[in-house]
Write a protein that holds these residues in place. Structure first.
Motif, PDB file in Angstrom:
ATOM      1  N   LYS A  81      -3.961  -6.849  -3.941  1.00 58.65           N
ATOM      2  CA  LYS A  81      -2.961  -5.790  -4.101  1.00 58.65           C
ATOM      3  C   LYS A  81      -1.792  -5.972  -3.139  1.00 58.65           C
ATOM      4  CE  LYS A  81      -6.397  -2.466  -5.779  1.00 58.65           C
ATOM      5  NZ  LYS A  81      -6.998  -1.131  -5.630  1.00 58.65           N
ATOM      6  N   ASN A 121       0.833  -1.211   0.000  1.00 58.20           N
ATOM      7  CA  ASN A 121       0.000   0.000   0.000  1.00 58.20           C
ATOM      8  C   ASN A 121       0.862   1.253   0.000  1.00 58.20           C
ATOM      9  OD1 ASN A 121      -2.720   1.248   0.240  1.00 58.20           O
ATOM     10  ND2 ASN A 121      -1.866   2.020   2.167  1.00 58.20           N
ATOM     11  N   ARG A 155       2.134   1.672  -3.560  1.00 60.55           N
ATOM     12  CA  ARG A 155       1.063   2.063  -4.479  1.00 60.55           C
ATOM     13  C   ARG A 155       0.689   3.531  -4.292  1.00 60.55           C
ATOM     14  NH1 ARG A 155      -2.239  -1.840  -7.027  1.00 60.55           N
ATOM     15  NH2 ARG A 155      -1.603  -3.997  -6.642  1.00 60.55           N
TER      16      ARG A 155
END
Length: 377
Positions: A376, A328, A331
Motif C-alpha cells: 500500500k 497511509n 488512504r
C-alpha cells in the motif's frame, strides 16, 4: 502537425490550455533548479503541448521528471530506503544498483517526452481524444530516430483511452509509481469528505488561526519563503531528486495562470505553508506543497493544505490526483490507489536498447507493481 520552438508560436487568440502551454514552454524549464532539458512545443493544430528533449548525461542529479534513469535507479533507491522493512530493502537495493549501470549504458535517458510539464504528475488536455497519436508518433520518430518516445503520468482511471491507443501503436506500459485519486464529482457530498479523518481536518481548517492568502494577493517578497517551504518538505524531508521549483518558477506560474497558489499566513504575519495546483478543467493536481517542518506537528499544517485541496476538488466537482507519497495519510482520507505508467515507444531503436526497455518493463510489472500494491505504498 509540427514541432516548433515556443517563440515561433503567435501568442494571441489561443485557448486557455494552449496559452498556458505556450507560457510554460517559454519560461518554465530554466526556473527549475535541478532539471536539464530542452523544451519544444508540439502543435497538433488543436492543442499545444510542451515536449522535453533529452540526450542523456545532462547532469548526474537530473530530476526524475525528465530522467527515466533517475526514476528507476536514484529515486527508486531512495524510496526503497523508506520502506522500513530491511529484509525487503536489501535485495531490492541490490537489484536497483545492479541494473543502474546497465540502464545508463543503454542510454535510457535519450528520450523525448510529450506533454511533459516537468511536474510530478502531468495532466493532458481534457478535450484531447488521442486520434492524432499515429501522426504525433510518426512526427517524433522522424525528428528523433535515436530517441525513445514517451508519455508520462498515465493511469487507467483517468487515461484509459490514451493508454489503449498508445499500446495499439506499440508503446510499452512501464509502471512508475502508485498515485491516489479523490473523486469530487459529487461536490460537497463527495465520499472522501465524509471520512473520519477528513471530518477532523475540516474542523481543524475551520478553527485554525491561519489565514488563506490567494496567489493573486501574494507580494514578490513572499515568493522566496514559498520556495523555502517547498524545499523543506520535498527536497529535505523527502528526496532531493524531486524538481526544485524556484521562487521565479512559482511567480511566473501564478502570473501566467498555469499555477494557482494558496498560502497560509499565521496571526504573526509569517507564511508557514503553501499549496499550488494545476488543472485541465476536470482534474487537479498539486505539484507545490510545502510547510515549515520545524513548527509543532499539532498545528496540522500538512493536514490544512491537504484539506484545502480536497475541498477545492469538491467545489469544482473534479478529480484530485494527489500524486504519490504519504500513502497511509491519503488512504485514511479516502484516496483510491492507481498504478501510474509511462508509455514508451522503442520499436525504432537498436535491438539491444529495445531489449533493455522491455526487460525493465517486465521487472517492474513482476516485482514493482506487486510490492506497491501489497504494501500500500
Amino acid at each position: 502537425m509540427r514541432l516548433v520552438d515556443p517563440y515561433q508560436i503567435e501568442a494571441t487568440g489561443l485557448s486557455e490550455w494552449n496559452r498556458h502551454s505556450l507560457a510554460y514552454a517559454r519560461h518554465a524549464a530554466c526556473a527549475i533548479g535541478n532539471v536539464a532539458t530542452r523544451l519544444r512545443l508540439l502543435d497538433t493544430g488543436e492543442h499545444l503541448m510542451p515536449v522535453s528533449v533529452n540526450e542523456g548525461g545532462e547532469r548526474a542529479d537530473n530530476s526524475y521528471v525528465v530522467s527515466p534513469l533517475t526514476t528507476y535507479t536514484g529515486y527508486a533507491d531512495y524510496e526503497i530506503g523508506q520502506l522500513g522493512r530491511p529484509w525487503l530493502a536489501a535485495p531490492l537495493r541490490r537489484l536497483v544498483r545492479g541494473v543502474s549501470g546497465w540502464l545508463e549504458q543503454a542510454r535510457i535517458d535519450r528520450i523525448v517526452q510529450v506533454n511533459n510539464w516537468l511536474l510530478s504528475t502531468n495532466l493532458y488536455p481534457f478535450s484531447w481524444d488521442g486520434t492524432d497519436l499515429p501522426a504525433i508518433t510518426r512526427l517524433l520518430v522522424d525528428a528523433y530516430p535515436d530517441h525513445a518516445i514517451g508519455f508520462r503520468s498515465l493511469n487507467r482511471h483517468s487515461n484509459a483511452g490514451l493508454i489503449t491507443q498508445l499500446e495499439a501503436l506499440g508503446y510499452l506500459a512501464i509502471p512508475s509509481r502508485q498515485v491516489y485519486l479523490f473523486d469530487g464529482s459529487s461536490g460537497s457530498g463527495a465520499a472522501y469528505l465524509r471520512r473520519r479523518d477528513s471530518r477532523r481536518d475540516t474542523r481543524l481548517l475551520a478553527r485554525t488561526g491561519y489565514v488563506q492568502v490567494p496567489g493573486e494577493a501574494l507580494a514578490d517578497a513572499d515568493y522566496p519563503r514559498l520556495e523555502q517551504l517547498y524545499n523543506l518538505l520535498y527536497l529535505k524531508k523527502y528526496c532531493p531528486l524531486n524538481p526544485h521549483f524556484s521562487s521565479d518558477w512559482m511567480r511566473v506560474g501564478q502570473r501566467d495562470g498555469w499555477l494557482r497558489l494558496t498560502a497560509l499566513r499565521s496571526p504573526a504575519g509569517q507564511i508557514d505553508a503553501v499549496l499550488g495546483w494545476v488543472d485541465n478543467e476536470i482534474i487537479l493536481t498539486t505539484p507545490v506543497v510545502g510547510y515549515d517542518t520545524s513548527l509543532p506537528q499539532k498545528l496540522g499544517l500538512y493536514r490544512l493544505i491537504s484539506q484545502i485541496s480536497l475541498e477545492e476538488a469538491a467545489k469544482r466537482r473534479g478529480l484530485l490526483n494527489m500524486s504519490a507519497g504519504a500513502a497511509n495519510f491519503k488512504r485514511m482520507r479516502g484516496g483510491q490507489p492507481e498504478i501510474e505508467y509511462s508509455l514508451v515507444l522503442v520499436n525504432h531503436l537498436p535491438r539491444e536498447r529495445q531489449r533493455i526497455w522491455r526487460v525493465l518493463g517486465s521487472l517492474l510489472h513482476a516485482v514493482g507493481v506487486p510490492i506497491m500494491t501489497k504494501l500500500k505504498l
